[in-house]
Design an enzyme around this catalytic site. Sequence first.
Site, PDB file in Angstrom:
ATOM      1  CE  LYS A  62      -1.655   1.874   4.004  1.00 47.35           C
ATOM      2  NZ  LYS A  62      -1.424   3.306   4.212  1.00 47.35           N
ATOM      3  CG  ASN A  63       2.317   2.676   3.519  1.00 49.51           C
ATOM      4  OD1 ASN A  63       1.163   3.050   3.271  1.00 49.51           O
ATOM      5  ND2 ASN A  63       2.710   2.354   4.734  1.00 49.51           N
TER       6      ASN A  63
ATOM      7  NE  ARG B 233       0.815  11.848   6.800  1.00 47.48           N
ATOM      8  CZ  ARG B 233       0.900  13.084   7.309  1.00 47.48           C
ATOM      9  NH1 ARG B 233      -0.170  13.800   7.521  1.00 47.48           N
ATOM     10  NH2 ARG B 233       2.079  13.588   7.606  1.00 47.48           N
TER      11      ARG B 233
ATOM     12  CB  CYS C 211      -3.944   6.381  10.661  1.00 42.15           C
ATOM     13  SG  CYS C 211      -4.386   5.019   9.612  1.00 42.15           S
TER      14      CYS C 211
ATOM     15  NE  ARG D   3       0.230  10.454   9.912  1.00 42.43           N
ATOM     16  CZ  ARG D   3      -0.163   9.380   9.210  1.00 42.43           C
ATOM     17  NH1 ARG D   3      -1.419   8.978   9.273  1.00 42.43           N
ATOM     18  NH2 ARG D   3       0.684   8.739   8.416  1.00 42.43           N
ATOM     19  N   PRO D   4       2.619  16.497  11.080  1.00 42.04           N
ATOM     20  CG  PRO D   4       4.597  17.182  12.093  1.00 42.04           C
ATOM     21  CD  PRO D   4       3.452  16.222  12.253  1.00 42.04           C
ATOM     22  CB  ILE D   5       3.434  18.118   5.649  1.00 45.53           C
ATOM     23  CG1 ILE D   5       2.632  19.415   5.561  1.00 45.53           C
ATOM     24  CG2 ILE D   5       2.498  16.939   5.709  1.00 45.53           C
ATOM     25  CD1 ILE D   5       1.878  19.546   4.245  1.00 45.53           C
ATOM     26  CG  ASP D   6       7.950  20.087   9.939  1.00 49.21           C
ATOM     27  OD1 ASP D   6       7.228  19.086  10.120  1.00 49.21           O
ATOM     28  OD2 ASP D   6       9.112  20.153  10.367  1.00 49.21           O
ATOM     29  CD  GLN D   7      11.879  18.277   8.534  1.00 43.92           C
ATOM     30  OE1 GLN D   7      12.963  18.124   7.988  1.00 43.92           O
ATOM     31  NE2 GLN D   7      11.625  19.309   9.335  1.00 43.92           N
TER      32      GLN D   7
ATOM     33  CG  ASP E  67       3.114   1.324   9.434  1.00 44.13           C
ATOM     34  OD1 ASP E  67       3.475   1.622   8.277  1.00 44.13           O
ATOM     35  OD2 ASP E  67       2.820   2.178  10.289  1.00 44.13           O
TER      36      ASP E  67
ATOM     37  CB  ILE F 297       7.327   6.226  14.376  1.00 45.15           C
ATOM     38  CG1 ILE F 297       8.462   5.225  14.232  1.00 45.15           C
ATOM     39  CG2 ILE F 297       7.042   6.992  13.089  1.00 45.15           C
ATOM     40  CD1 ILE F 297       9.795   5.796  13.804  1.00 45.15           C
TER      41      ILE F 297
ATOM     42  NE  ARG G 204      -6.917   5.036   4.486  1.00 41.08           N
ATOM     43  CZ  ARG G 204      -5.949   5.505   5.305  1.00 41.08           C
ATOM     44  NH1 ARG G 204      -6.191   5.692   6.576  1.00 41.08           N
ATOM     45  NH2 ARG G 204      -4.751   5.768   4.841  1.00 41.08           N
TER      46      ARG G 204
HETATM   47  C1  EPZ Z   1       4.363   6.726   6.348  1.00 43.99           C
HETATM   48  O1  EPZ Z   1       3.677   7.829   6.927  1.00 43.99           O
HETATM   49  C2  EPZ Z   1       3.350   5.608   6.293  1.00 43.99           C
HETATM   50  N1  EPZ Z   1       2.213   6.024   5.481  1.00 43.99           N
HETATM   51  C3  EPZ Z   1       2.864   5.263   7.706  1.00 43.99           C
HETATM   52  O2  EPZ Z   1       2.057   4.096   7.587  1.00 43.99           O
HETATM   53  C4  EPZ Z   1       4.077   4.892   8.565  1.00 43.99           C
HETATM   54  O3  EPZ Z   1       3.635   4.702   9.897  1.00 43.99           O
HETATM   55  C5  EPZ Z   1       5.119   6.002   8.517  1.00 43.99           C
HETATM   56  O4  EPZ Z   1       5.477   6.309   7.152  1.00 43.99           O
HETATM   57  C6  EPZ Z   1       6.394   5.594   9.248  1.00 43.99           C
HETATM   58  O5  EPZ Z   1       6.932   4.447   8.657  1.00 43.99           O
HETATM   59  C7  EPZ Z   1       2.377   6.049   4.127  1.00 43.99           C
HETATM   60  O6  EPZ Z   1       3.428   5.726   3.601  1.00 43.99           O
HETATM   61  C8  EPZ Z   1       1.181   6.471   3.338  1.00 43.99           C
HETATM   62  P1  EPZ Z   1       6.729   9.899   8.307  1.00 43.99           P
HETATM   63  P2  EPZ Z   1       4.346   9.303   6.868  1.00 43.99           P
HETATM   64  O7  EPZ Z   1       6.758  11.148   7.531  1.00 43.99           O
HETATM   65  O8  EPZ Z   1       5.149   9.434   5.647  1.00 43.99           O
HETATM   66  C9  EPZ Z   1       7.267  13.176  11.688  1.00 43.99           C
HETATM   67  C10 EPZ Z   1       0.164   2.745   7.756  1.00 43.99           C
HETATM   68  O9  EPZ Z   1      -0.354   2.195   8.727  1.00 43.99           O
HETATM   69  N2  EPZ Z   1       7.237  14.145  10.589  1.00 43.99           N
HETATM   70  O10 EPZ Z   1       7.784   8.860   8.100  1.00 43.99           O
HETATM   71  O11 EPZ Z   1       3.275  10.282   7.156  1.00 43.99           O
HETATM   72  C11 EPZ Z   1       5.941  12.473  11.890  1.00 43.99           C
HETATM   73  O12 EPZ Z   1       5.078  13.252  12.711  1.00 43.99           O
HETATM   74  C12 EPZ Z   1       0.652   4.175   7.872  1.00 43.99           C
HETATM   75  O13 EPZ Z   1       0.376   2.215   6.638  1.00 43.99           O
HETATM   76  C13 EPZ Z   1       7.471  15.484  10.858  1.00 43.99           C
HETATM   77  O14 EPZ Z   1       7.691  15.868  12.001  1.00 43.99           O
HETATM   78  O15 EPZ Z   1       5.312   9.200   8.136  1.00 43.99           O
HETATM   79  C14 EPZ Z   1       6.360  11.185  12.538  1.00 43.99           C
HETATM   80  O16 EPZ Z   1       6.563  11.415  13.928  1.00 43.99           O
HETATM   81  C15 EPZ Z   1       0.354   4.780   9.233  1.00 43.99           C
HETATM   82  N3  EPZ Z   1       7.453  16.380   9.833  1.00 43.99           N
HETATM   83  C16 EPZ Z   1       7.723  10.881  11.886  1.00 43.99           C
HETATM   84  O17 EPZ Z   1       8.172  12.115  11.332  1.00 43.99           O
HETATM   85  C17 EPZ Z   1       7.203  15.992   8.541  1.00 43.99           C
HETATM   86  O18 EPZ Z   1       7.207  16.862   7.648  1.00 43.99           O
HETATM   87  C18 EPZ Z   1       7.654   9.860  10.764  1.00 43.99           C
HETATM   88  O19 EPZ Z   1       6.661  10.282   9.859  1.00 43.99           O
HETATM   89  C19 EPZ Z   1       6.961  14.630   8.281  1.00 43.99           C
HETATM   90  C20 EPZ Z   1       6.987  13.716   9.323  1.00 43.99           C
END
Ligand code: EPZ
Length: 429
Positions: free
Chosen positions: A22-23, A93, A117, A122-126, A307, A329, A399
């Site tokens: 999925k991811n 997401r 979820c 779940r910020p997107i600042d990065q 996950d 995480i 989903r």
């Molecule tokens: C992906 O989410 C997956 N979703 C998530 O799977 C998975 O839990 C996660 O990666 C970690 O492996 C998809 O791929 C669609 P991250 P993502 O950016 O990309 C912080 C599932 O069950 N962060 O790796 O949103 C964030 O808050 C789902 O399949 C920032 O601070 O996760 C988190 O603490 C749930 N700023 C950490 O980084 C940012 O700009 C990791 O998030 C981005 C993230």
Amino acid sequence: MEKLIITGNKCLKGEVVISGAKNAAVALIPATLLLNGTCTIFNLPNISDIKIYIEILESLGVKVTWNNKNSVKLDTRHIASTNSTIELTKKFRASYYLIGSLLGRLGSVEVGLPGGCQLGPRPIDQHIKGFEALGAKVVIEDEVITAKTDGLVGTNIFLDIVSVGATINIMLASVLAKGVTIIENVAKEPHVVDVANLLNVMGANIVGAGTDVIKITGVPKLKGNYIYSVVPDQIEAGTFMLAAVATRGDITVKNCTPEHLDALSAKITEIGAEVQPINGDTLRVIAKHRPKRTNVKTLPYPGFPTDLQSQMGVVLALANGTSKITENIWESRFQYTHALNRMGANIVDHGKFATFRGVEKLHGAAVYSTDLRAGAALLIAGISASDVTELYNLQHIDRGYEDIEGKFIKLGAEMERVEADEKEIELSL
Ligand code: EPZ
């Protein structure tokens, strides 16, 4: 609204074939927007997030031809719009990958903020840090993200936190940028590598995916006609591996990539079950005894995947002794433990970590899944429990897992999906 009535006390045995990840799929689909051509993707999981994504691409002007439920041909030669409405993008997401791909291809994009979820903020600042470093102007207003550029220019980006989404999104935006982009402190998940592989198949120039540093050398255009197959879903595979342990069963997980599951296989072995890798694309899990206690810390790949944390929680709720899971995480990913406690578990949720005092057996209850993986965990708990469990809020599971009921029933589980009325749902909360 539907619910699953699960008759427990089952020991799962047999074979299961894993679907595409999925991811990975939710990133591969928008990645094709960078291509001026056609791309046929095979091994797509037949899940609602994918159907929504294809609907979004069609609304942007992409010509879509479904070959079957797991394969689609995308013709991205004529993209009529770079705007996608909040109604569609808030449903999941990964809609944020539209930003990297449309910004990269056409220099402008307007999409609704993503949903997904509820695991804490779940910020997107990065993601935004990367787009701005490449020369885009990004504005977020009334739940809509707008990004524009006169031309992206390669640069060096060091991520403040390891982020799957930001790694993939910045990689997408860099493919057609002028010059070289180096992204450091990147995520190394199999789906990050899968996206880089597809982009390189389509003519991009990316090296280092799967390591701590990814280098993208911009190319002027991606064109041509390609085919690609989605990497197997290591999280789905791990879900079934843990179901074998929770039910003291014997499951052969086919069409998986064993090396993507090393952290889980090590943990399963540590708690007393057997993991047998078979000819490079299969893992057999045999669990004859009650699992032993252990401690788990979720980490970015190749560490123990967040996950699979909830599914591991079900196993530790049944283990011999007291275990601890630390969730590194997400802010809050232990909501499922409250439902497990209603099934007779003895878990204390401390927010950042939870302690699991193992019990011999869970009993059935009416439970409510709060996110995709929690739903899968509660399904496993219901299969192993002593009597009947009613699982609500199935849209999360739908989903992310293709035909999860059918796959579990083939392994000996007994469950039925029926209509549920609002009143009983309140009771299950
Ligand atoms: C992906 O989410 C997956 N979703 C998530 O799977 C998975 O839990 C996660 O990666 C970690 O492996 C998809 O791929 C669609 P991250 P993502 O950016 O990309 C912080 C599932 O069950 N962060 O790796 O949103 C964030 O808050 C789902 O399949 C920032 O601070 O996760 C988190 O603490 C749930 N700023 C950490 O980084 C940012 O700009 C990791 O998030 C981005 C993230």
